[in-house]
Design a protein around this motif. Structure first.
Motif, PDB file in Angstrom:
ATOM      1  N   ALA A 141      -3.631 -11.255  -5.442  1.00 31.01           N
ATOM      2  CA  ALA A 141      -3.963 -12.438  -6.241  1.00 31.01           C
ATOM      3  C   ALA A 141      -5.307 -12.250  -6.923  1.00 31.01           C
ATOM      4  CB  ALA A 141      -3.985 -13.680  -5.364  1.00 31.01           C
ATOM      5  N   HIS A 142      -6.265 -11.687  -6.177  1.00 28.21           N
ATOM      6  CA  HIS A 142      -7.582 -11.432  -6.768  1.00 28.21           C
ATOM      7  C   HIS A 142      -7.474 -10.431  -7.919  1.00 28.21           C
ATOM      8  CE1 HIS A 142     -11.809 -10.465  -7.259  1.00 28.21           C
ATOM      9  NE2 HIS A 142     -11.452  -9.192  -7.223  1.00 28.21           N
ATOM     10  N   ALA A 143      -6.741  -9.343  -7.709  1.00 30.75           N
ATOM     11  CA  ALA A 143      -6.605  -8.321  -8.753  1.00 30.75           C
ATOM     12  C   ALA A 143      -6.053  -8.937 -10.037  1.00 30.75           C
ATOM     13  CB  ALA A 143      -5.690  -7.197  -8.254  1.00 30.75           C
ATOM     14  N   ARG A 144      -5.069  -9.794  -9.860  1.00 31.80           N
ATOM     15  CA  ARG A 144      -4.423 -10.437 -11.004  1.00 31.80           C
ATOM     16  C   ARG A 144      -5.373 -11.412 -11.698  1.00 31.80           C
ATOM     17  NH1 ARG A 144      -0.088 -11.457  -7.989  1.00 31.80           N
ATOM     18  NH2 ARG A 144      -0.788 -13.569  -7.537  1.00 31.80           N
ATOM     19  N   GLU A 145      -5.997 -12.275 -10.899  1.00 30.93           N
ATOM     20  CA  GLU A 145      -6.812 -13.343 -11.478  1.00 30.93           C
ATOM     21  C   GLU A 145      -8.124 -12.821 -12.050  1.00 30.93           C
ATOM     22  OE1 GLU A 145      -6.993 -16.088  -8.213  1.00 30.93           O
ATOM     23  OE2 GLU A 145      -4.830 -16.433  -8.345  1.00 30.93           O
ATOM     24  N   ALA A 146      -8.718 -11.825 -11.384  1.00 30.22           N
ATOM     25  CA  ALA A 146     -10.003 -11.304 -11.849  1.00 30.22           C
ATOM     26  C   ALA A 146      -9.826 -10.192 -12.878  1.00 30.22           C
ATOM     27  CB  ALA A 146     -10.807 -10.790 -10.648  1.00 30.22           C
ATOM     28  N   GLY A 147      -8.610  -9.639 -12.981  1.00 32.49           N
ATOM     29  CA  GLY A 147      -8.415  -8.512 -13.879  1.00 32.49           C
ATOM     30  C   GLY A 147      -9.080  -7.256 -13.365  1.00 32.49           C
ATOM     31  N   HIS A 148      -9.094  -7.093 -12.032  1.00 32.16           N
ATOM     32  CA  HIS A 148      -9.667  -5.912 -11.389  1.00 32.16           C
ATOM     33  C   HIS A 148      -8.526  -5.096 -10.789  1.00 32.16           C
ATOM     34  CE1 HIS A 148     -13.676  -8.288 -10.628  1.00 32.16           C
ATOM     35  NE2 HIS A 148     -13.525  -7.935 -11.899  1.00 32.16           N
ATOM     36  N   PRO A 149      -8.044  -4.066 -11.500  1.00 29.81           N
ATOM     37  CA  PRO A 149      -6.802  -3.415 -11.086  1.00 29.81           C
ATOM     38  C   PRO A 149      -6.902  -2.526  -9.854  1.00 29.81           C
ATOM     39  CG  PRO A 149      -7.702  -2.334 -13.019  1.00 29.81           C
ATOM     40  CD  PRO A 149      -8.542  -3.558 -12.789  1.00 29.81           C
ATOM     41  N   PHE A 150      -8.075  -1.960  -9.556  1.00 22.78           N
ATOM     42  CA  PHE A 150      -8.141  -0.965  -8.474  1.00 22.78           C
ATOM     43  C   PHE A 150      -8.384  -1.610  -7.114  1.00 22.78           C
ATOM     44  CE2 PHE A 150      -8.906   1.888 -12.046  1.00 22.78           C
ATOM     45  CZ  PHE A 150      -8.041   2.919 -11.727  1.00 22.78           C
ATOM     46  N   ILE A 151      -7.460  -1.362  -6.208  1.00 26.71           N
ATOM     47  CA  ILE A 151      -7.544  -1.840  -4.824  1.00 26.71           C
ATOM     48  C   ILE A 151      -7.631  -0.616  -3.940  1.00 26.71           C
ATOM     49  CG2 ILE A 151      -6.130  -2.836  -2.969  1.00 26.71           C
ATOM     50  CD1 ILE A 151      -5.049  -4.817  -5.055  1.00 26.71           C
ATOM     51  N   THR A 152      -8.485  -0.693  -2.910  1.00 20.07           N
ATOM     52  CA  THR A 152      -8.540   0.376  -1.931  1.00 20.07           C
ATOM     53  C   THR A 152      -8.389  -0.234  -0.551  1.00 20.07           C
ATOM     54  OG1 THR A 152      -9.829   2.289  -1.158  1.00 20.07           O
ATOM     55  CG2 THR A 152     -11.060   0.324  -1.780  1.00 20.07           C
ATOM     56  N   SER A 153      -8.051   0.607   0.437  1.00 20.83           N
ATOM     57  CA  SER A 153      -7.870   0.086   1.789  1.00 20.83           C
ATOM     58  C   SER A 153      -9.213  -0.252   2.413  1.00 20.83           C
ATOM     59  CB  SER A 153      -7.140   1.100   2.660  1.00 20.83           C
ATOM     60  OG  SER A 153      -6.945   0.570   3.956  1.00 20.83           O
ATOM     61  N   TYR A 154      -9.205  -1.295   3.277  1.00 19.81           N
ATOM     62  CA  TYR A 154     -10.387  -1.620   4.072  1.00 19.81           C
ATOM     63  C   TYR A 154     -10.066  -1.410   5.548  1.00 19.81           C
ATOM     64  CZ  TYR A 154     -14.905  -3.994   4.712  1.00 19.81           C
ATOM     65  OH  TYR A 154     -16.221  -4.314   5.006  1.00 19.81           O
ATOM     66  N   GLU A 155      -9.048  -0.549   5.787  1.00 21.10           N
ATOM     67  CA  GLU A 155      -8.659  -0.207   7.148  1.00 21.10           C
ATOM     68  C   GLU A 155      -9.302   1.122   7.531  1.00 21.10           C
ATOM     69  OE1 GLU A 155      -6.800  -2.165   9.191  1.00 21.10           O
ATOM     70  OE2 GLU A 155      -7.049  -3.605   7.549  1.00 21.10           O
ATOM     71  N   PRO A 156      -9.738   1.262   8.806  1.00 13.47           N
ATOM     72  CA  PRO A 156     -10.348   2.523   9.246  1.00 13.47           C
ATOM     73  C   PRO A 156      -9.412   3.709   9.007  1.00 13.47           C
ATOM     74  CG  PRO A 156     -10.569   0.818  10.943  1.00 13.47           C
ATOM     75  CD  PRO A 156      -9.654   0.276   9.886  1.00 13.47           C
ATOM     76  N   GLY A 157      -9.956   4.809   8.489  1.00 15.68           N
ATOM     77  CA  GLY A 157      -9.183   6.029   8.343  1.00 15.68           C
ATOM     78  C   GLY A 157      -8.296   6.101   7.119  1.00 15.68           C
ATOM     79  N   GLU A 158      -8.318   5.074   6.290  1.00 12.83           N
ATOM     80  CA  GLU A 158      -7.500   5.099   5.068  1.00 12.83           C
ATOM     81  C   GLU A 158      -8.435   5.161   3.862  1.00 12.83           C
ATOM     82  OE1 GLU A 158      -4.880   1.764   4.838  1.00 12.83           O
ATOM     83  OE2 GLU A 158      -3.719   2.373   6.589  1.00 12.83           O
ATOM     84  N   ASN A 159      -8.139   6.056   2.918  1.00 15.19           N
ATOM     85  CA  ASN A 159      -9.034   6.133   1.760  1.00 15.19           C
ATOM     86  C   ASN A 159      -8.289   6.335   0.452  1.00 15.19           C
ATOM     87  OD1 ASN A 159      -8.271   8.696   2.180  1.00 15.19           O
ATOM     88  ND2 ASN A 159     -10.307   9.557   2.505  1.00 15.19           N
TER      89      ASN A 159
END
Ligand code: ZN
Ligand code: ZN
Length: 115
Positions: free
Chosen positions: A53-71
């Protein structure tokens, strides 16, 4: 990695949990981080899907994981995964934070609420 539009490695994450879930007492499965502004939101398997929802509303396309060990990085503009730069720390939520979390807000039947 050179500068990429939509990724700002200087911006720290907004906090240890999903911004919107923390605001009204929700819970999440996994956490995602906006690579542009640091917004922490819950993943698409979570009940409320705040990261997308944030990516769509803010127009910020890049999402990354905030889970340990994922990059990985993922772009909602292209639906593709990417390698990305190291972002401002911390690079994941606290290790003692429950998954799903936060522990005191996850219902017993949480699996039934996943997407
Ligand atoms: Zn959320
Ligand atoms: Zn953002």
């Amino acid at each position: 990695m050179s500068e990429v539009a939509g990724i700002n490695p200087q911006v720290p994450p907004s906090g240890p949990g999903c911004v919107e879930c923390d605001a009204y007492g929700g819970w999440w499965f996994h956490l995602r981080r906006c690579a542009e502004c640091g917004h922490i939101g819950c993943c698409d398997s979570s009940p409320s899907q705040h990261a997308s929802a944030h990516a769509r509303e803010a127009g910020h396309p890049f999402i990354t994981s905030y889970e340990p060990g994922e990059n990985w990085f993922w772009s909602s503009a292209t639906d593709e995964f990417y390698d990305g730069p190291s972002l401002a720390p911390p690079e994941h939520h606290p290790l003692d934070q429950a998954v799903p979390g936060p522990a005191d807000r996850v219902p017993q039947d949480w699996k039934r609420h996943l997407h």
